[in-house]
Every structure is written in C-alpha cells, then in structure tokens.
Design an enzyme around this catalytic site. Structure first.
Site, PDB file in Angstrom:
ATOM      1  N   SER A 109     -32.429   8.208 -43.177  1.00 53.52           N
ATOM      2  CA  SER A 109     -31.344   9.188 -43.008  1.00 53.52           C
ATOM      3  C   SER A 109     -31.338  10.157 -44.179  1.00 53.52           C
ATOM      4  O   SER A 109     -32.124  10.010 -45.113  1.00 53.52           O
ATOM      5  CB  SER A 109     -30.001   8.472 -42.933  1.00 53.52           C
ATOM      6  OG  SER A 109     -29.607   8.100 -44.246  1.00 53.52           O
ATOM      7  N   LYS A 110     -30.409  11.099 -44.117  1.00 55.35           N
ATOM      8  CA  LYS A 110     -30.349  12.095 -45.179  1.00 55.35           C
ATOM      9  C   LYS A 110     -30.106  11.468 -46.545  1.00 55.35           C
ATOM     10  O   LYS A 110     -30.462  12.035 -47.557  1.00 55.35           O
ATOM     11  CB  LYS A 110     -29.227  13.118 -45.013  1.00 55.35           C
ATOM     12  CG  LYS A 110     -28.632  13.366 -43.697  1.00 55.35           C
ATOM     13  CD  LYS A 110     -27.744  14.583 -43.811  1.00 55.35           C
ATOM     14  CE  LYS A 110     -26.288  14.241 -43.533  1.00 55.35           C
ATOM     15  NZ  LYS A 110     -25.984  14.192 -42.130  1.00 55.35           N
ATOM     16  N   ARG A 111     -29.496  10.291 -46.548  1.00 55.06           N
ATOM     17  CA  ARG A 111     -29.255   9.631 -47.841  1.00 55.06           C
ATOM     18  C   ARG A 111     -30.557   9.222 -48.520  1.00 55.06           C
ATOM     19  O   ARG A 111     -30.608   9.020 -49.714  1.00 55.06           O
ATOM     20  CB  ARG A 111     -28.376   8.393 -47.642  1.00 55.06           C
ATOM     21  CG  ARG A 111     -26.915   8.711 -47.482  1.00 55.06           C
ATOM     22  CD  ARG A 111     -26.097   7.428 -47.468  1.00 55.06           C
ATOM     23  NE  ARG A 111     -26.549   6.521 -46.413  1.00 55.06           N
ATOM     24  CZ  ARG A 111     -26.127   6.579 -45.161  1.00 55.06           C
ATOM     25  NH1 ARG A 111     -25.255   7.487 -44.816  1.00 55.06           N
ATOM     26  NH2 ARG A 111     -26.584   5.737 -44.243  1.00 55.06           N
ATOM     27  N   GLY A 167     -33.255  11.031 -48.656  1.00 51.52           N
ATOM     28  CA  GLY A 167     -34.014  12.191 -49.132  1.00 51.52           C
ATOM     29  C   GLY A 167     -34.020  13.246 -48.044  1.00 51.52           C
ATOM     30  O   GLY A 167     -33.201  13.202 -47.127  1.00 51.52           O
TER      31      GLY A 167
END
Ligand code: GLU
Length: 441
Positions: free
Chosen positions: A208-210, A212
């Site tokens: 996920s965006k967490r 990277g």
C-alpha cells in the site's frame, strides 16, 4: 479459423493509477501481443463522482508513458448504460432476476444465483476454482436509483467487446463466480480467467501507499524509466524461466505464457526495481540521459555547466552510477557547487580519525607539486604517498573522497579529482583540513 483472442484492461479511473492496476494492464498487453490478439481498453467510468476527466487523462497518460498501446477505440462504460438496463429488463422477464424493495429506498433488480450444485472454472493462474452454490447469494444488478451495478456492466461490456480472456487481480476471484452465472444466463460463452497474485510488501501484507510509492505517477516523478518499471511489474507474478530478468517489451511478449505465472503473492521489492532502473539508465542513449540530467539539475537550481568543460567525461562517470534520476542533484552537487553537504556518517568514519587533517594537507602538497594532473598520475601519486607512509592507499583514498565531495560514494576517486581540476581539489582539501583543526566539521 481459430477465434481471435481479445483481452481488455478495464480500469475504474477514480484517482491516481495504482501499480497493481497497471500490472494487470501489462499482463493483458503481454498476452495479447504474444498471441497476436487484440488488447482493448475499457474505461469503467460508472462512478460518476470519482471518474473525473482528470482521472481518465491521468490513466491514458500512464498507459502512453509505459508504452501500453491499445487496439481500437476506447469503450466508455457509461455509453453502454441503455443496453445494461435493457438486459436487466430481459433478465426480469425471463425470471432470472427479480425486483425487491431494499430498505424502503425504491426497487432494486436482483440476480438469482443457483441454490444447489457447484460453480467452477479453470483459472489459468490459480488452477481449478470451485464454489458451492449454497455459499453464494443473489446480488443487486440495478440499484434503486436505476444505475447498473459493476457486475452487470462489466459482464455485458465483456460480451459486447467479444472478450475471450479476462486477466485481472485476484481481488476479483469472488466476483468471478457471480460473473460466470451472468454469462450463462445471457447465453454467452464464458471467457477464460487469469487472476494475478496479490502484490505484497516485505512483510507479506498487501502493498500500500504506506510501503512507499504505489502510484505510477510517483515512480515517474522519482525518475524511474518506463521501460524499467514495465519490466519490473511484468515480473510480479511471472517468471520467464532461467535467470532472465532484464528484457525488452518485445522479448517479454515473445516469452509470455500463463504456465510461468505464479499464484503465490508477488513481493514488491523496491531495491530490485531500483537496481533494474540503474541497469536501464546505464544502457540509455547518452542524449536521453543528458536531457534528464540537465532537467534534474536545473530543477534543483544547480548551475550545471561544468566549470572546466569536462561535460562528457562527467557524464561518463555519472550515467552508469545513477539509479534514479531523482538522485542526480544530490549525487553531483560536489561537482557543481562549493556548498556541497557533508554526509555525517562519512565524516565521522573518515575525517574524524586521528591525523586526517595532516593527511589531507600532505596529499594537497603532493598534488600541488606534481608535474601532471591526470587520472593515472593522481593514482600513482596517492599510491606513492601511501607507500612512503607505510599505510597503503586505503587510508588516503577515503578521507580525500569525503573531503572533496562530502560523500562516501561516487565515481572513482582519481576520476573525481581529475574532473574537479587541480585548483578546486587543492582548495577543498585545504579548506576541509582547516575546518577539522578548528573543529567546525
Ligand atoms: N473496473 C474493475 C477494476 O478496476 C475491472 C475489473 C476487471 O478487470 O474485470 O478492478
């Protein structure tokens, strides 16, 4: 004549383009190009609030940037609405769907699922898939506001577009059991399905965006090359066999098959992507690299005309060492500006050692006195100095590098000094020696 293979990428353009989505596009493209079939693009723009013209434009930009050329016209799902509703009426007439008032908001149209038996299909990636009919539920195909639901629109458009193979993420496996029943109800041939494995992070959790960068646009901004990103994403769930990794689009399309697609989760390893990008940058035509080099330095506000005219020679050193374009300003600042920053760790390790200041002064004196200033003469000079001191080259090379560039990595030291020129080299060595004595570095 064998039927033509037709695949489609069917994104819902509701924002930025996620790498998982574009990976599905890449697999569809590779398969279509492998078999000489058609790669269609269908924009599932039924979410009227989120499917903005900007989101659609961003999607098309990403596809063009990655070289995902599609065949024929784009089909916009909203253009098919009348037909979606007509077919829902037909299903109602035939008793395959019914109306129900859900929560007092008006009537929905609901599709009947079988109550017994099994629904099964052979997934090209996951193998035989089965679900007991009793474990499925009837589902809404037209909402109370009269809008067709994803399942109906998706299946009908696949029929309209003559899609033979559906290649998509495995978050759609559950939907597939519903869709198969819709194809059957409509008397249409059931396409072959290939569900691609989930993309996971280093901990095995969904990427996920967490973790990277997760959107194609972010990779583009960070200076990843489209060819490298394409190559890397193609290997998320597919292995061409042998140890082949760096491949052109054409080579990948030639080699692509579902037999080498994996059902197990695919790990998104940004280190591998970065390595791969470096390989692609190293092989880029010089003019392309140079254009990116200039643009990145200009954007970082660095004067990027080499002070001593050694532009090509500098690029010879920088291009093979660049992993992403975004690194360029930080990697090259030492060359263009006197206010290059000092890496703390490198300073602690290499310059806060006993005698470092004296050593830099000695090196400066030797360089100043030398008749020549070439890569070879610099190397001979540092070697001779190391021998005279009885310490070898190592204890000299590292402090000198950190002193003139502020960094522990970069081009070979002698190339670096030569690129800087004698005057700048001497000034920097002496300035750093002075700062070390004053305790200001
Ligand atoms: N619009 C759907 C999605 O983006 C399409 C899935 C499919 O390929 O059928 O997930």
């Amino acid at each position: 004549m064998a039927e033509q293979i037709r695949v489609r990428f069917a994104p819902s353009p509701t924002g930025k383009v996620h790498i998982g989505n574009i990976r599905a596009a890449i697999f569809n493209w590779l398969f279509a190009r492998h078999v000489g079939g058609a790669f269609l693009l269908r924009v599932e723009d039924t979410d009227l609030e989120r499917s903005t013209p900007e989101a659609i434009q961003a999607l098309l930009d990403c596809m063009r940037w990655l070289g995902l050329d599609w065949d024929g016209e784009i089909l916009y799902q909203t253009s098919q609405r009348a037909r979606h509703l007509e077919v829902a009426e037909e299903l109602l007439r035939r008793g395959l769907a019914y109306r129900e008032n859900k929560g007092g908001q008006g009537e929905c149209v609901i599709f009947r699922m079988p109550k017994e038996g099994v629904i099964e299909y052979d997934d090209l990636v996951k193998g035989r898939m089965r679900k007991q009919a009793k474990d499925t539920q009837d589902f809404v195909i037209v909402r109370s506001d009269g809008s067709p639901v994803f399942h109906l629109a998706n299946v009908l458009d696949d029929i309209t577009q003559g899609v033979t193979h559906i290649i998509r993420g495995d978050d759609h496996v559950e939907n597939t059991f519903k869709h198969i029943q819709l194809f059957k109800a409509l008397g249409a041939p059931i396409p072959r399905y290939a569900h691609l494995p989930m993309i996971v992070n280093n901990q095995g959790k969904p990427y996920s965006k967490r973790d990277g960068a997760a959107f194609v646009g972010e990779f583009r901004e960070q200076g990843f090359l489209p060819d490298a990103l394409f190559n890397f994403l193609a290997l998320l769930g597919w292995a061409p066999g042998g140890d082949r990794e760096i491949m052109t689009r054409r080579e990948m399309a030639e080699a692509f098959d579902f037999a080498h697609c994996k059902a197990s989760p695919a790990r998104f390893d940004v280190k591998k992507l970065t390595w791969m990008n470096g390989e692609y940058i190293a092989r880029q035509p010089r003019a392309d690299f140079e254009a990116a080099f200039d643009a990145r330095l200009a954007a970082a506000g660095l004067p990027h005309e080499p002070l001593n005219g050694l532009r090509a020679e500098l690029l010879d050193q920088i291009q093979p060492r660049t992993k992403t374009y975004a690194d360029i300003p930080a990697n090259c600042r030492w060359f263009f500006a006197e206010d290059y920053p000092f890496d703390e760790k490198a300073v602690a390790k290499r310059l806060h050692a006993d005698g470092a200041a004296a050593l830099l002064d000695e090196a400066a004196a030797a360089i100043e006195a030398a008749p020549d200033f070439t890569v070879a003469s610099l190397e001979a000079l540092v070697r001779a100095l190391g021998e005279a001191k009885g310490c070898g080259m190592g204890p000299l090379v590292h402090p000198i590098r950190v002193a003139v560039s502020g960094r522990a990595e970069g081009p070979g030291l002698f190339e670096m000094l030569w690129l800087l020129g004698r005057g700048r080299t001497l000034r920097r060595l002496r300035a750093v020696a002075a700062r070390l004595r004053e305790g200001t570095l």
